[in-house]
Design an enzyme around this catalytic site. Structure first.
Site, short mmCIF file in Angstrom:
data_model
loop_
_atom_site.label_atom_id
_atom_site.label_comp_id
_atom_site.label_asym_id
_atom_site.label_seq_id
_atom_site.Cartn_x
_atom_site.Cartn_y
_atom_site.Cartn_z
N HIS A 18 5.41 21.88 20.11
CA HIS A 18 6.65 21.12 20.09
C HIS A 18 6.42 19.76 19.44
CE1 HIS A 18 8.98 23.61 23.20
NE2 HIS A 18 7.80 24.21 23.06
N ASP A 123 13.76 17.43 23.13
CA ASP A 123 13.29 18.80 23.13
C ASP A 123 14.29 19.73 23.81
OD1 ASP A 123 11.43 21.16 24.26
OD2 ASP A 123 10.36 20.15 22.63
#
Length: 219
Positions: A18, A123
């Protein structure tokens, strides 16, 4: 008088898969649009990131307080690289605990710059950050580096757990056109161990933040 550049805050989940795409996006935004970028993460991830920032970049790395031991995790567990699957899932489940510290961080940036960030890009596991962004009048966006088809499949599988309802190793995905089959061997481990009614599945299926955890939160 020098015009102040707009600030974009970016906050990826604590996993290399990520963080790396977020950093790539941050570098592109800085290069193409001239924004200032504030890149948020926990202390150890920030430390690991510093050598990856080009010398001519103005990207600001900002630490958010997080003590893994306070949340049932081993000391200094700030990245999924260091966690087995059950604790990796736990790190996702407890991520809303970061909300108060993130709110304080954004408040500090508002005081520093005299205005809210232009945008907060967070995120897919941090859907709660949309609420914080809206409190300060900042635009909010979710960034997910995965493909749309894969995320739709992820959503369908979590909602229905269809592989638990068939006696075959292949099964159709609810919501997909007829003929879209998937094999149990294609499932990641965290799907294979999911049992209807367990704490992890309940967290995803019955939580108000369902779409956040499925990576489909829209704000």
């Amino acid at each position: 008088m020098t015009e102040r550049k707009e600030n974009i805050v970016m906050f990826p989940f604590m996993a290399q898969g990520h963080i790396i795409p977020f950093l790539a996006l941050a570098l592109e935004l800085e290069k193409k649009n001239g924004y200032t970028i504030t890149f948020v993460n926990t202390r150890l991830n920030i430390k690991k990131l510093r050598p990856s920032i080009p010398p001519n970049s103005s990207i600001r790395l900002l630490e958010i307080p997080f003590n893994s031991s306070d949340h049932g995790l081993p000391p200094d567990s700030e990245n999924t690289d260091s966690l087995p699957l059950p604790l990796l899932l736990h790190l996702i489940v407890i991520s809303p605990a970061l909300e108060p510290a993130f709110r304080d961080l954004i408040s500090g940036l508002v005081l520093e710059h005299g205005r809210p960030p232009l945008c907060i890009i967070s995120d897919m596991f941090f859907g709660w950050s949309a609420k914080v962004a809206h409190e300060f009048g900042a635009f909010h966006a979710i960034f997910n580096a995965g493909g749309g088809y894969g995320m739709a499949a992820f959503h369908s599988l979590w909602l229905h757990l269809p592989y638990n309802k068939v006696n075959s190793e292949e099964f159709p995905m609810p919501g997909f056109p007829k003929g879209h089959q998937i094999h149990t061997k294609q499932l990641p481990e965290h799907f294979q161990v999911a049992v209807p009614g367990d704490s992890w599945v309940k967290c995803i299926v019955h939580s108000p933040d369902l779409l956040m955890y499925c990576g489909l939160y829209l704000a």
